[in-house]
Design a protein around this motif. Structure first.
Motif, PDB file in Angstrom:
ATOM      1  N   LYS A  24       0.815  -1.217   0.000  1.00  0.00           N
ATOM      2  CA  LYS A  24       0.000   0.000   0.000  1.00  0.00           C
ATOM      3  C   LYS A  24       0.848   1.268   0.000  1.00  0.00           C
ATOM      4  O   LYS A  24       0.310   2.374  -0.079  1.00  0.00           O
ATOM      5  CB  LYS A  24      -0.917  -0.001   1.222  1.00  0.00           C
ATOM      6  CG  LYS A  24      -1.892  -1.170   1.256  1.00  0.00           C
ATOM      7  CD  LYS A  24      -2.690  -1.191   2.553  1.00  0.00           C
ATOM      8  CE  LYS A  24      -3.595  -2.405   2.620  1.00  0.00           C
ATOM      9  NZ  LYS A  24      -4.349  -2.473   3.916  1.00  0.00           N
ATOM     10  N   LEU A  25       2.162   1.116   0.083  1.00  0.00           N
ATOM     11  CA  LEU A  25       3.040   2.286   0.146  1.00  0.00           C
ATOM     12  C   LEU A  25       3.390   2.783  -1.253  1.00  0.00           C
ATOM     13  O   LEU A  25       3.593   1.985  -2.175  1.00  0.00           O
ATOM     14  CB  LEU A  25       4.326   1.943   0.897  1.00  0.00           C
ATOM     15  CG  LEU A  25       4.182   1.428   2.333  1.00  0.00           C
ATOM     16  CD1 LEU A  25       5.564   1.123   2.917  1.00  0.00           C
ATOM     17  CD2 LEU A  25       3.439   2.430   3.202  1.00  0.00           C
ATOM     18  N   ASN A  27       6.000   5.617  -3.544  1.00  0.00           N
ATOM     19  CA  ASN A  27       7.421   5.974  -3.515  1.00  0.00           C
ATOM     20  C   ASN A  27       7.736   6.993  -2.431  1.00  0.00           C
ATOM     21  O   ASN A  27       8.771   6.896  -1.749  1.00  0.00           O
ATOM     22  CB  ASN A  27       7.849   6.515  -4.879  1.00  0.00           C
ATOM     23  CG  ASN A  27       7.818   5.463  -5.966  1.00  0.00           C
ATOM     24  OD1 ASN A  27       7.786   4.280  -5.686  1.00  0.00           O
ATOM     25  ND2 ASN A  27       7.809   5.900  -7.214  1.00  0.00           N
ATOM     26  N   ALA A  28       6.849   7.959  -2.257  1.00  0.00           N
ATOM     27  CA  ALA A  28       7.096   8.991  -1.248  1.00  0.00           C
ATOM     28  C   ALA A  28       7.092   8.388   0.151  1.00  0.00           C
ATOM     29  O   ALA A  28       7.931   8.745   0.995  1.00  0.00           O
ATOM     30  CB  ALA A  28       6.041  10.089  -1.359  1.00  0.00           C
ATOM     31  N   ALA A  29       6.174   7.481   0.422  1.00  0.00           N
ATOM     32  CA  ALA A  29       6.090   6.862   1.744  1.00  0.00           C
ATOM     33  C   ALA A  29       7.324   6.017   2.037  1.00  0.00           C
ATOM     34  O   ALA A  29       7.823   5.998   3.170  1.00  0.00           O
ATOM     35  CB  ALA A  29       4.834   6.006   1.846  1.00  0.00           C
ATOM     36  N   VAL A  30       7.837   5.324   1.037  1.00  0.00           N
ATOM     37  CA  VAL A  30       9.031   4.488   1.232  1.00  0.00           C
ATOM     38  C   VAL A  30      10.240   5.354   1.571  1.00  0.00           C
ATOM     39  O   VAL A  30      11.134   4.935   2.320  1.00  0.00           O
ATOM     40  CB  VAL A  30       9.294   3.636  -0.025  1.00  0.00           C
ATOM     41  CG1 VAL A  30      10.682   3.004   0.014  1.00  0.00           C
ATOM     42  CG2 VAL A  30       8.235   2.544  -0.153  1.00  0.00           C
ATOM     43  N   ALA A  31      10.270   6.557   1.057  1.00  0.00           N
ATOM     44  CA  ALA A  31      11.407   7.452   1.296  1.00  0.00           C
ATOM     45  C   ALA A  31      11.335   8.159   2.643  1.00  0.00           C
ATOM     46  O   ALA A  31      12.329   8.753   3.080  1.00  0.00           O
ATOM     47  CB  ALA A  31      11.498   8.490   0.180  1.00  0.00           C
ATOM     48  N   GLU A  32      10.193   8.108   3.312  1.00  0.00           N
ATOM     49  CA  GLU A  32      10.036   8.795   4.596  1.00  0.00           C
ATOM     50  C   GLU A  32      10.784   8.080   5.716  1.00  0.00           C
ATOM     51  O   GLU A  32      11.085   6.885   5.614  1.00  0.00           O
ATOM     52  CB  GLU A  32       8.552   8.893   4.939  1.00  0.00           C
ATOM     53  CG  GLU A  32       7.785   9.869   4.054  1.00  0.00           C
ATOM     54  CD  GLU A  32       6.289   9.837   4.320  1.00  0.00           C
ATOM     55  OE1 GLU A  32       5.837   8.935   5.067  1.00  0.00           O
ATOM     56  OE2 GLU A  32       5.572  10.691   3.770  1.00  0.00           O
ATOM     57  N   PRO A  33      11.072   8.789   6.814  1.00  0.00           N
ATOM     58  CA  PRO A  33      11.803   8.173   7.922  1.00  0.00           C
ATOM     59  C   PRO A  33      11.022   7.019   8.564  1.00  0.00           C
ATOM     60  O   PRO A  33       9.795   7.057   8.657  1.00  0.00           O
ATOM     61  CB  PRO A  33      11.972   9.325   8.919  1.00  0.00           C
ATOM     62  CG  PRO A  33      11.815  10.567   8.108  1.00  0.00           C
ATOM     63  CD  PRO A  33      10.825  10.230   7.033  1.00  0.00           C
ATOM     64  N   SER A  34      11.754   6.016   8.979  1.00  0.00           N
ATOM     65  CA  SER A  34      11.183   4.947   9.793  1.00  0.00           C
ATOM     66  C   SER A  34      11.365   5.334  11.253  1.00  0.00           C
ATOM     67  O   SER A  34      11.818   6.432  11.571  1.00  0.00           O
ATOM     68  CB  SER A  34      11.890   3.623   9.507  1.00  0.00           C
ATOM     69  OG  SER A  34      13.191   3.622  10.087  1.00  0.00           O
ATOM     70  N   PRO A  82      12.452   2.497  -5.623  1.00  0.00           N
ATOM     71  CA  PRO A  82      11.009   2.779  -5.575  1.00  0.00           C
ATOM     72  C   PRO A  82      10.234   1.657  -4.890  1.00  0.00           C
ATOM     73  O   PRO A  82      10.735   0.540  -4.711  1.00  0.00           O
ATOM     74  CB  PRO A  82      10.625   2.900  -7.044  1.00  0.00           C
ATOM     75  CG  PRO A  82      11.676   2.142  -7.784  1.00  0.00           C
ATOM     76  CD  PRO A  82      12.941   2.326  -7.006  1.00  0.00           C
ATOM     77  N   ALA A  83       9.003   1.972  -4.540  1.00  0.00           N
ATOM     78  CA  ALA A  83       8.174   1.055  -3.761  1.00  0.00           C
ATOM     79  C   ALA A  83       7.980  -0.292  -4.445  1.00  0.00           C
ATOM     80  O   ALA A  83       8.062  -1.346  -3.801  1.00  0.00           O
ATOM     81  CB  ALA A  83       6.819   1.706  -3.481  1.00  0.00           C
ATOM     82  N   ALA A  84       7.709  -0.282  -5.745  1.00  0.00           N
ATOM     83  CA  ALA A  84       7.458  -1.540  -6.459  1.00  0.00           C
ATOM     84  C   ALA A  84       8.672  -2.451  -6.423  1.00  0.00           C
ATOM     85  O   ALA A  84       8.550  -3.679  -6.267  1.00  0.00           O
ATOM     86  CB  ALA A  84       7.053  -1.251  -7.906  1.00  0.00           C
TER      87      ALA A  84
END
Length: 229
Positions: A24-25, A27-34, A82-84
């Motif tokens: 559900k993520l 590209n922008a969400a994957v790049a955000e801090p954990s 990227p997310a994919a």
């Protein structure tokens, strides 16, 4: 006793939960801090993929990682993907690990992990389960310590308590959860016993470094400082 067959089934279930959430993520969400300092979600996802490869190496009798430097470089290089691509890598490496684990093997044999740590092969699936479950929480995408299966929480408390047992840098500590279950950890003098009480989830959060222990009740001294995992 470790039941590797049970743990492999649990790894598969935990992985499916993780894949569903990661799918559900964008590209922008994957790049955000954990939730892990200095790591984006992409770092966490790449680490999980490379860990699946590494755990497979352990079961094959190969070095877990070529070196610590290679491990760190691979995570850094893969984090911006990227997310994919992250999702595909996560799925394929998880399937690869499960395929290796399905091969006939002597599960009582001793295997070598990172930094020369040795363990029974039967404990390796649980170690992978720990990576999947806790790093799912670290992604900060709606899966919390409270969502972890109760059976996993109890076993991981025991696993971590045993890890710190005998460590002279940690005071002798008795742990008790709200159901009355108890564990012992640390390696300081028994006469200086520190007692720590609270919910199983809060005990786990403190032991694994995901919570600061402020929700726990401590007697006999301050809350012990634990070594990094």
């Amino acid at each position: 006793m470790m039941d590797h067959a049970h743990d492999l089934g649990a790894v598969r279930e935990a992985t499916e939960r993780l894949l569903g959430a990661v799918g559900k993520l964008d590209n922008a969400a994957v790049a955000e801090p954990s939730r892990l300092p200095g790591w984006s979600r992409g770092h966490v996802l790449t680490h999980l993929s490379r860990n699946a490869d590494a755990i497979g190496n352990v079961l094959r009798g190969l070095p877990m990682y070529a070196s610590s430097e290679t491990r760190d470089a691979d995570i850094a290089a893969g984090a911006p993907r990227p997310a994919a691509e992250q999702l595909r890598d996560l799925r394929e490496t998880a399937e690869g690990f499960l395929a290796v684990a399905a091969e006939p093997a002597d599960w009582s044999r001793t295997v070598t992990l990172r930094n020369g740590v040795t363990d029974s092969a039967a404990r390796v699936p649980f170690r992978r389960r720990v990576e999947v479950e806790l790093h799912h929480v670290d992604l900060d995408i709606g899966y919390e310590l409270e969502d972890l299966p109760a059976e996993f929480v109890e076993r991981e408390i025991a696993f971590l308590a045993d890890r710190f047992l005998g460590n002279e840098g940690v005071p002798a500590t008795g742990l008790t959860d709200l159901d009355g279950r108890t564990w012992s950890t640390g390696g300081g003098p028994p006469g200086d016993l520190v007692t720590v009480q609270g919910s199983a989830v809060e005990l786990l959060g403190w032991l694994c470094g995901r919570r600061d222990g402020s929700a726990l009740t401590v007697a006999g001294g301050p809350l012990p400082a634990l070594p990094p995992l």
